[in-house]
Scaffold this motif. Structure first.
Motif, PDB file in Angstrom:
ATOM      1  N   VAL A  11      53.248 -87.679  42.171  1.00  0.00           N
ATOM      2  CA  VAL A  11      52.744 -89.048  42.411  1.00  0.00           C
ATOM      3  C   VAL A  11      52.292 -88.638  43.334  1.00  0.00           C
ATOM      4  O   VAL A  11      51.160 -88.848  43.766  1.00  0.00           O
ATOM      5  CB  VAL A  11      53.911 -89.751  42.379  1.00  0.00           C
ATOM      6  CG1 VAL A  11      53.185 -90.777  42.196  1.00  0.00           C
ATOM      7  CG2 VAL A  11      54.798 -89.764  41.088  1.00  0.00           C
ATOM      8  N   TYR A  12      52.888 -88.518  45.080  1.00  0.00           N
ATOM      9  CA  TYR A  12      51.783 -88.513  45.996  1.00  0.00           C
ATOM     10  C   TYR A  12      50.330 -87.393  46.228  1.00  0.00           C
ATOM     11  O   TYR A  12      49.396 -88.040  46.724  1.00  0.00           O
ATOM     12  CB  TYR A  12      52.735 -88.024  47.437  1.00  0.00           C
ATOM     13  CG  TYR A  12      52.549 -87.790  48.026  1.00  0.00           C
ATOM     14  CD1 TYR A  12      52.388 -89.234  48.798  1.00  0.00           C
ATOM     15  CD2 TYR A  12      51.998 -86.861  49.017  1.00  0.00           C
ATOM     16  CE1 TYR A  12      51.448 -89.099  50.646  1.00  0.00           C
ATOM     17  CE2 TYR A  12      51.446 -86.849  50.719  1.00  0.00           C
ATOM     18  CZ  TYR A  12      51.070 -87.986  50.963  1.00  0.00           C
ATOM     19  OH  TYR A  12      50.784 -88.213  52.344  1.00  0.00           O
ATOM     20  N   LYS A  13      51.111 -86.426  45.531  1.00  0.00           N
ATOM     21  CA  LYS A  13      49.482 -85.197  45.737  1.00  0.00           C
ATOM     22  C   LYS A  13      48.767 -85.702  44.902  1.00  0.00           C
ATOM     23  O   LYS A  13      47.247 -85.482  45.410  1.00  0.00           O
ATOM     24  CB  LYS A  13      50.400 -84.036  45.596  1.00  0.00           C
ATOM     25  CG  LYS A  13      50.779 -83.779  46.630  1.00  0.00           C
ATOM     26  CD  LYS A  13      51.695 -82.562  46.112  1.00  0.00           C
ATOM     27  CE  LYS A  13      52.178 -81.466  47.172  1.00  0.00           C
ATOM     28  NZ  LYS A  13      53.454 -80.448  46.665  1.00  0.00           N
ATOM     29  N   THR A  14      49.187 -86.146  43.748  1.00  0.00           N
ATOM     30  CA  THR A  14      48.345 -86.709  42.585  1.00  0.00           C
ATOM     31  C   THR A  14      47.273 -87.949  43.585  1.00  0.00           C
ATOM     32  O   THR A  14      45.693 -88.511  42.673  1.00  0.00           O
ATOM     33  CB  THR A  14      48.404 -86.749  41.229  1.00  0.00           C
ATOM     34  OG1 THR A  14      49.275 -85.775  40.508  1.00  0.00           O
ATOM     35  CG2 THR A  14      47.351 -87.298  40.396  1.00  0.00           C
ATOM     36  N   MET A  15      48.141 -88.405  43.832  1.00  0.00           N
ATOM     37  CA  MET A  15      47.391 -89.934  44.657  1.00  0.00           C
ATOM     38  C   MET A  15      46.662 -89.522  45.095  1.00  0.00           C
ATOM     39  O   MET A  15      45.152 -90.553  45.728  1.00  0.00           O
ATOM     40  CB  MET A  15      48.373 -91.504  44.574  1.00  0.00           C
ATOM     41  CG  MET A  15      49.181 -91.606  43.284  1.00  0.00           C
ATOM     42  SD  MET A  15      47.939 -92.391  42.057  1.00  0.00           S
ATOM     43  CE  MET A  15      47.483 -94.013  42.708  1.00  0.00           C
ATOM     44  N   GLN A  16      46.887 -89.261  46.702  1.00  0.00           N
ATOM     45  CA  GLN A  16      46.054 -88.330  47.194  1.00  0.00           C
ATOM     46  C   GLN A  16      44.748 -88.093  46.849  1.00  0.00           C
ATOM     47  O   GLN A  16      43.814 -88.704  47.846  1.00  0.00           O
ATOM     48  CB  GLN A  16      46.762 -88.019  48.305  1.00  0.00           C
ATOM     49  CG  GLN A  16      47.534 -87.805  49.120  1.00  0.00           C
ATOM     50  CD  GLN A  16      48.368 -86.770  49.282  1.00  0.00           C
ATOM     51  OE1 GLN A  16      48.598 -85.701  49.656  1.00  0.00           O
ATOM     52  NE2 GLN A  16      48.698 -86.916  51.301  1.00  0.00           N
ATOM     53  N   LYS A  17      44.850 -87.373  46.152  1.00  0.00           N
ATOM     54  CA  LYS A  17      43.471 -86.926  45.411  1.00  0.00           C
ATOM     55  C   LYS A  17      42.738 -88.089  44.415  1.00  0.00           C
ATOM     56  O   LYS A  17      41.259 -88.351  44.694  1.00  0.00           O
ATOM     57  CB  LYS A  17      43.699 -86.436  43.815  1.00  0.00           C
ATOM     58  CG  LYS A  17      42.398 -85.474  43.737  1.00  0.00           C
ATOM     59  CD  LYS A  17      42.911 -84.737  42.244  1.00  0.00           C
ATOM     60  CE  LYS A  17      43.904 -83.301  42.716  1.00  0.00           C
ATOM     61  NZ  LYS A  17      44.427 -82.588  41.823  1.00  0.00           N
ATOM     62  N   ALA A  18      43.313 -89.169  43.990  1.00  0.00           N
ATOM     63  CA  ALA A  18      42.542 -89.826  43.168  1.00  0.00           C
ATOM     64  C   ALA A  18      41.461 -91.082  44.684  1.00  0.00           C
ATOM     65  O   ALA A  18      41.108 -91.782  43.988  1.00  0.00           O
ATOM     66  CB  ALA A  18      43.425 -90.898  42.233  1.00  0.00           C
ATOM     67  N   VAL A  19      43.241 -91.370  45.649  1.00  0.00           N
ATOM     68  CA  VAL A  19      42.025 -92.624  46.319  1.00  0.00           C
ATOM     69  C   VAL A  19      41.466 -91.839  47.848  1.00  0.00           C
ATOM     70  O   VAL A  19      40.212 -92.551  47.579  1.00  0.00           O
ATOM     71  CB  VAL A  19      43.683 -92.955  46.953  1.00  0.00           C
ATOM     72  CG1 VAL A  19      43.536 -93.859  48.125  1.00  0.00           C
ATOM     73  CG2 VAL A  19      44.707 -93.752  46.881  1.00  0.00           C
ATOM     74  N   LYS A  20      41.377 -90.815  47.891  1.00  0.00           N
ATOM     75  CA  LYS A  20      39.904 -90.429  48.710  1.00  0.00           C
ATOM     76  C   LYS A  20      39.081 -89.945  47.749  1.00  0.00           C
ATOM     77  O   LYS A  20      37.819 -90.542  48.238  1.00  0.00           O
ATOM     78  CB  LYS A  20      40.687 -88.609  48.599  1.00  0.00           C
ATOM     79  CG  LYS A  20      39.187 -88.297  49.201  1.00  0.00           C
ATOM     80  CD  LYS A  20      40.024 -86.264  49.769  1.00  0.00           C
ATOM     81  CE  LYS A  20      38.586 -85.840  51.015  1.00  0.00           C
ATOM     82  NZ  LYS A  20      37.979 -85.492  49.949  1.00  0.00           N
ATOM     83  N   HIS A  21      39.160 -89.807  46.976  1.00  0.00           N
ATOM     84  CA  HIS A  21      38.054 -89.970  45.597  1.00  0.00           C
ATOM     85  C   HIS A  21      37.377 -91.439  45.545  1.00  0.00           C
ATOM     86  O   HIS A  21      36.031 -92.186  45.711  1.00  0.00           O
ATOM     87  CB  HIS A  21      38.522 -89.687  43.981  1.00  0.00           C
ATOM     88  CG  HIS A  21      37.369 -89.657  42.877  1.00  0.00           C
ATOM     89  ND1 HIS A  21      36.408 -88.376  42.704  1.00  0.00           N
ATOM     90  CD2 HIS A  21      36.586 -90.595  42.467  1.00  0.00           C
ATOM     91  CE1 HIS A  21      35.985 -88.984  41.559  1.00  0.00           C
ATOM     92  NE2 HIS A  21      35.519 -90.505  40.958  1.00  0.00           N
TER      93      HIS A  21
END
Length: 298
Positions: free
Chosen positions: A216-226
């Protein structure tokens, strides 16, 4: 909260946040069973990895749109446990002087725009927060939590269409626990991976294991950065499961016993403990500290 952290520090934060959610809600459930809180208790037990992984990926000035099952979001964001418990118990020392209760609890000091008793009601609110950030020229991001049931509401499609068209900095987080009250979502949706709907809006979509806090954390990092870079919204579907019924009075007997047991075997806290990032001594220290915090709030 999104600054670079050492693996051990991050592991301690994940476990602390998840265990704090678990223990807080266990105490809330006790108050509910004793008839000491008004209204219903929609518990987040079993879904802790979603809020923990998502909120750790945020900055302090970001926003969160919540749901009727919102205790976990507030705890993960670092809301004051004393004020939360007071609000749930209807006391004037609560976040909204006891007037919002469990289903409308909020913590504006933490960017929590409020839980919402209307299914899908928080989606346009979070989208509005994203529009506000873009209008004001900030790089703030809004996380919008909602369930699989809300993903079939008109607010889902209308809000995401607008966010996609205007490149709004919103991450739509579907907490897919498979049941909308008593209805198996797999019976009322043709495509069971709900994040695939992102294709129709021309935005990124991710379907992930919502019980694995690291994923969850790694995916959210990607989505938040986007989103923070002005590239627009994303949909992140987290496959998870609630340990209890829809609310405290629902026995959940419509769910097959073998399904319940299979998901409980994949409890987010158990999965994380089994990875061995923390020693037994480190976990015990965290649990003892959390226990003191929760008991003080009660």
């Amino acid at each position: 909260m999104s600054t670079k952290k050492e693996p051990k520090e991050l592991a301690k934060q994940f476990y602390t946040v998840m265990y704090r959610m678990r223990r807080f809600e266990e105490e809330v459930f006790e108050f509910y069973k004793r008839g000491l809180m008004p209204g219903l208790a929609h518990l987040y037990l079993g879904e802790e990895a979603v809020a923990a992984g998502a909120c750790v990926a945020l900055r302090e000035d970001d926003y969160i749109g919540s749901t009727h099952r919102g205790h976990g979001h507030l705890v993960a964001r670092g809301a004051d446990l004393d004020r939360m418990m007071a609000e749930i118990l209807g006391k004037k020392t609560g976040y909204s002087k006891g007037k919002g209760g469990s289903m409308h609890i909020m913590a504006m000091d933490k960017g929590i725009l409020g839980a919402n008793g209307i299914v899908g009601g928080g989606i346009p609110m979070a989208t509005g927060a994203g529009y506000s950030a873009k209008y004001r020229g900030t790089d703030q991001v809004t996380l919008c939590f909602f369930g699989d049931g809300a993903a079939n509401e008109g607010t889902f499609h209308e809000s995401i269409n607008m966010a996609a068209a205007w490149d709004l900095p919103v991450v739509y987080v579907i907490e897919n626990n498979l049941y909308g009250i008593t209805v198996d979502s797999r019976r009322v949706t043709k495509e069971h991976d709900l994040a695939k709907r992102a294709i129709g809006y021309g935005i990124p979509g991710y379907t992930i294991d919502g019980n694995d806090v690291e994923t969850v954390y790694k995916t959210m990092q990607k989505a938040v950065k986007h989103a923070r870079e002005g590239k627009g919204p994303s949909i992140v579907e987290c496959k998870t499961y609630r340990h209890h019924g829809h609310n405290g009075s629902d026995p959940g007997t419509y769910r097959p016993p073998e399904e319940v047991e299979a998901w409980k075997a994949r409890d987010p806290l158990i999965l994380f403990r089994d990875k061995g990032y923390l020693t037994e001594k480190e976990r015990k220290e965290i649990e003892d500290k959390v226990e003191q915090e929760v008991q003080a709030a009660c």
